[in-house]
Motif scaffolding. Structure first.
Motif, PDB file in Angstrom:
ATOM      1  N   ALA A  84       0.838  -1.212   0.000  1.00  0.00           N
ATOM      2  CA  ALA A  84       0.000   0.000   0.000  1.00  0.00           C
ATOM      3  C   ALA A  84       0.865   1.250   0.000  1.00  0.00           C
ATOM      4  CB  ALA A  84      -0.954   0.005   1.195  1.00  0.00           C
ATOM      5  N   ASP A  85       2.013   1.166  -0.710  1.00  0.00           N
ATOM      6  CA  ASP A  85       2.973   2.277  -0.751  1.00  0.00           C
ATOM      7  C   ASP A  85       3.678   2.245  -2.113  1.00  0.00           C
ATOM      8  OD1 ASP A  85       4.669   4.352  -0.252  1.00  0.00           O
ATOM      9  OD2 ASP A  85       6.002   3.211   1.074  1.00  0.00           O
ATOM     10  N   GLY A  86       3.622   3.369  -2.833  1.00  0.00           N
ATOM     11  CA  GLY A  86       4.294   3.424  -4.135  1.00  0.00           C
ATOM     12  C   GLY A  86       5.489   4.339  -4.147  1.00  0.00           C
ATOM     13  N   GLY A  87       5.819   4.929  -3.007  1.00  0.00           N
ATOM     14  CA  GLY A  87       6.962   5.833  -2.959  1.00  0.00           C
ATOM     15  C   GLY A  87       6.530   7.291  -3.021  1.00  0.00           C
ATOM     16  N   LYS A  88       7.486   8.188  -2.787  1.00  0.00           N
ATOM     17  CA  LYS A  88       7.225   9.615  -2.722  1.00  0.00           C
ATOM     18  C   LYS A  88       6.722  10.176  -4.055  1.00  0.00           C
ATOM     19  CE  LYS A  88       8.384  10.761   1.522  1.00  0.00           C
ATOM     20  NZ  LYS A  88       7.411  11.406   2.440  1.00  0.00           N
ATOM     21  N   VAL A  89       7.298   9.727  -5.166  1.00  0.00           N
ATOM     22  CA  VAL A  89       6.940  10.289  -6.474  1.00  0.00           C
ATOM     23  C   VAL A  89       5.487   9.989  -6.802  1.00  0.00           C
ATOM     24  CG1 VAL A  89       7.428  10.225  -8.949  1.00  0.00           C
ATOM     25  CG2 VAL A  89       9.312  10.157  -7.312  1.00  0.00           C
TER      26      VAL A  89
END
Length: 677
Positions: A84-89
């Motif tokens: 449930a996390d794709g990174g800051k971008v």
């Protein structure tokens, strides 16, 4: 393998590995930024190339960029659904577009997909398909145009090769672009499918695995899915735009920015009209002057600035032109250019211009192409480009062939006539313009089109004007073939042989023979109409005998003996050769006068009385054979062959002189006379 090659291979392998190996979000952020940067770079390059071939690697770059983007989609989808996390971008893109409303973000994303898929991608695909089809259809015509320009002397052989190569590259490029556009289309479809998978799959996984509520799961995974879609679709949109720009710039003269400024804003008066229209729109509509006046002012200022720039550029061009005219008069460099000579020129009177104009049915250019091919096959010699130009100082029906500025042949042909030649029978004389056929000096008659059929029924040979010129050119060029082979052409032949026989060439050049020495041997062969096409055999012979002598004439005799099969086939008729044999007294009379210098060079030192006797006897024998309708060929021993040829050349240079060792053993030799003194 070079470092650049290895780096590309590593990149492709890493792209494939990204689809399999889970990546940390920090690395994903880094790769997503790289993806945007690469896409922007490709767009910038596409906008700043002057022509599509300057970016010929674009189809392959498009494939790699698409593969990289899809690999990132797989990695980000794995991260979103798993953690449930794709990174800051991805989070930043999603938050910025969604703006607190997942529905709005989803709609904005769909609009971007529609713009890319329906507008840009669909249009680029169609343009690429049409461009590929028309480029392939136009390829034969372009090749013929290049051949015509080369034969007319407008371009050199090297320029023709470069233009042919460019035509081939264009067809390959547009064919590849037609296929590459399918990748862009598939990428857009894949983006839609991946978004749906992320939203639906994430919503289910969020509630089933991560224990989220309905609203939280929908909000979280919609934000991440839209962010992921935007991060991938923005670079895809840039690549699609680059594809469209590349395939639509077929008639570009420069970079995209330069073309727009030059063509779109090249008419200042039209900008005044546009500005006036905008002002009228503000006056008579509720829009108001507050919005329209600033735009109109900018347009008026731009038009005024462009007018000033155009006037200034015109003044500079006039100044440069005047300086150029003065330079043409006073500059020694410009005068030196006048000293350059074309190797071969065909000047024609204005009445013969239709022969060189393909639009009027003229085929003299095609005939010259055939002549050059014939010389390459028969003599192994590449004839230089024959430049055709009209000359008003000639009579309307006259043509002149010049070799390095000097006239070597001239003749007259009549466009509305045909040349009728008697085949040797007792034919009735026909009406027409009685002339001497230029190639062989035989009597002939130019007859009108109406009298052509009558002449054919009477047994005359009918020749059209183009064939008369082509035959004349062929015979004259055969006579001067040895002079056409200069050191530059000799070096090209050597380089061509080096591609297939590198060791043979390295053994001879420059250790045993220089380019000039080889040129003299080849010229000696061409002077007697011996083909140099079998260059490998010639070089084999030079490698064997150049260690013993450097005399070109002696080496030529050795080369001739190695070409027995070729010489026999050239002069024999169905296994039989009819010759005039040099008798014992003639051979002794010549061999007694052969002298040798201290350097080992042989020469003939004969008193005038003996020389006159030999010449008279040879003249009688040649005349006797010609009157009987035969072809005189002299046969002698190899020791005096080249000296006997010197006497024959004074009488009739086209008469061949052969040595016994130059004929195949199985050939039947029939003597039609013995020459003695």
């Amino acid at each position: 393998m070079k470092t650049k090659d290895v780096s590309v291979l590593i990149v492709v392998i890493m792209i494939v590995a990204m689809m399999i190996i889970p990546l940390p979000t920090l690395l994903l952020d880094f790769l997503l930024i790289i993806n945007i940067s690469v896409s922007l770079l490709i767009l910038m390059v596409a906008m700043n190339t002057k022509e599509p071939l300057d970016f010929s690697i674009f189809p392959t770059a498009l494939l790699i960029a698409t593969l990289f983007r899809l690999a990132l989609n797989v990695s980000t989808t794995r991260s979103i659904l798993s953690n449930a996390d794709g990174g800051k971008v991805i989070e930043t893109f999603g938050s910025f577009v969604v703006g607190g409303s997942p529905v709005v973000g989803f709609v904005v994303f769909l609009i971007l997909i529609v713009i890319q898929f329906i507008v840009i991608t669909k249009g680029s695909e169609r343009v690429a398909e049409v461009a590929a089809r028309f480029t392939l259809d136009a390829m034969p015509g372009k090749q013929m145009s290049i051949d015509a320009d080369m034969n007319a002397g407008l371009i050199s052989d090297q320029e023709a090769r470069m233009r042919r190569r460019k035509v081939e590259q264009e067809s390959d490029f547009y064919g590849a672009m037609d296929g590459a556009s399918k990748f862009v289309k598939g990428d857009a479809i894949a983006g839609i499918i991946i978004l749906i998978i992320n939203v639906v799959g994430g919503f289910i996984i969020g509630m089933a695995i991560h224990g989220m509520g309905f609203a939280e799961s929908a909000s979280t995974f919609t934000l991440l899915s839209v962010g992921d879609g935007l991060v991938s679709q923005v670079p895809a949109l840039l690549i699609s735009t680059a594809t469209g720009i590349t395939v639509t710039r077929a008639a570009s003269d420069g970079t995209l920015g330069a073309d727009i400024m030059k063509q779109l804003f090249n008419y200042p008066k039209l900008l005044y009209i546009v500005a006036g229209t905008i002002v009228v729109l503000g006056i008579f509509t509720p829009i108001g002057l507050f919005l329209t006046l600033p735009v109109a002012g900018i347009l008026i200022f731009g038009a005024f600035s462009m007018q000033r720039a155009v006037q200034k550029e015109q003044q500079q061009n006039d100044l440069v032109e005047m300086e150029g005219q003065e330079e043409d008069i006073s500059s020694p460099e410009k005068v030196i250019n006048l000293l350059q000579l074309d190797t071969l020129e065909l000047e024609i009177g204005y009445g013969l211009i239709p022969l060189a104009d393909q639009k009027q049915g003229g085929d003299i250019l095609d005939r010259i192409v055939m002549i050059r091919r014939q010389f390459a096959i028969e003599l192994g010699l590449i004839i230089p480009t024959i430049r055709i130009r009209d000359n008003l100082q000639l009579t309307p029906n006259q043509y002149v062939l010049k070799f390095r500025g000097s006239k070597i042949a001239t003749g007259e042909v009549y466009l509305d006539h045909f040349l009728a030649m008697n085949q040797g029978g007792e034919n009735e004389e026909i009406e027409g313009i009685h002339v001497t056929e230029p190639a062989f000096g035989l009597p002939a008659t130019w007859v009108s089109i109406d009298a052509k059929q009558k002449a054919e029924l009477m047994g005359y040979i009918i020749i059209d004007p183009s064939s008369v010129i082509a035959t004349h050119l062929t015979e004259v060029l055969k006579k001067y073939a040895y002079q056409l082979l200069r050191r530059e052409e000799t070096k090209e032949l050597i380089e061509n042989l080096k591609e297939t026989h590198p060791n043979l060439v390295e053994e001879i050049v420059p250790n045993l023979q220089s380019v000039g020495d080889i040129q003299k041997v080849l010229q000696n062969l061409l002077r007697e109409q011996i083909s140099i096409r079998d260059l490998a055999t010639i070089f084999e012979t030079l490698a064997d005998f150049a260690v013993f002598t450097k005399e070109p004439r002696v080496l030529t005799e050795y080369v001739r003996q190695s070409l027995t099969r070729q010489i026999t086939e050239q002069y024999a008729d169905e296994g039989v050769i009819h010759v005039l044999t040099a008798g014992a007294t003639l051979e002794k009379g010549i061999s007694d006068y052969i002298q040798q210098t201290e350097a080992g060079v042989h020469y003939l030192s004969m008193d005038p009385q003996m020389s006159r006797k030999i010449t008279e006897e040879l003249q009688q024998q040649i005349d006797r054979v010609i009157k009987a309708g035969g072809q005189p060929i002299f046969l002698t021993s190899p020791s005096i062959r080249m000296y006997l040829k010197q006497f024959v050349d004074k009488i009739m240079p086209t008469v061949p002189v052969l040595a016994y060792t130059e004929l195949e053993p199985d050939i039947e030799i029939q003597s039609i006379g013995v020459v003695n003194i």
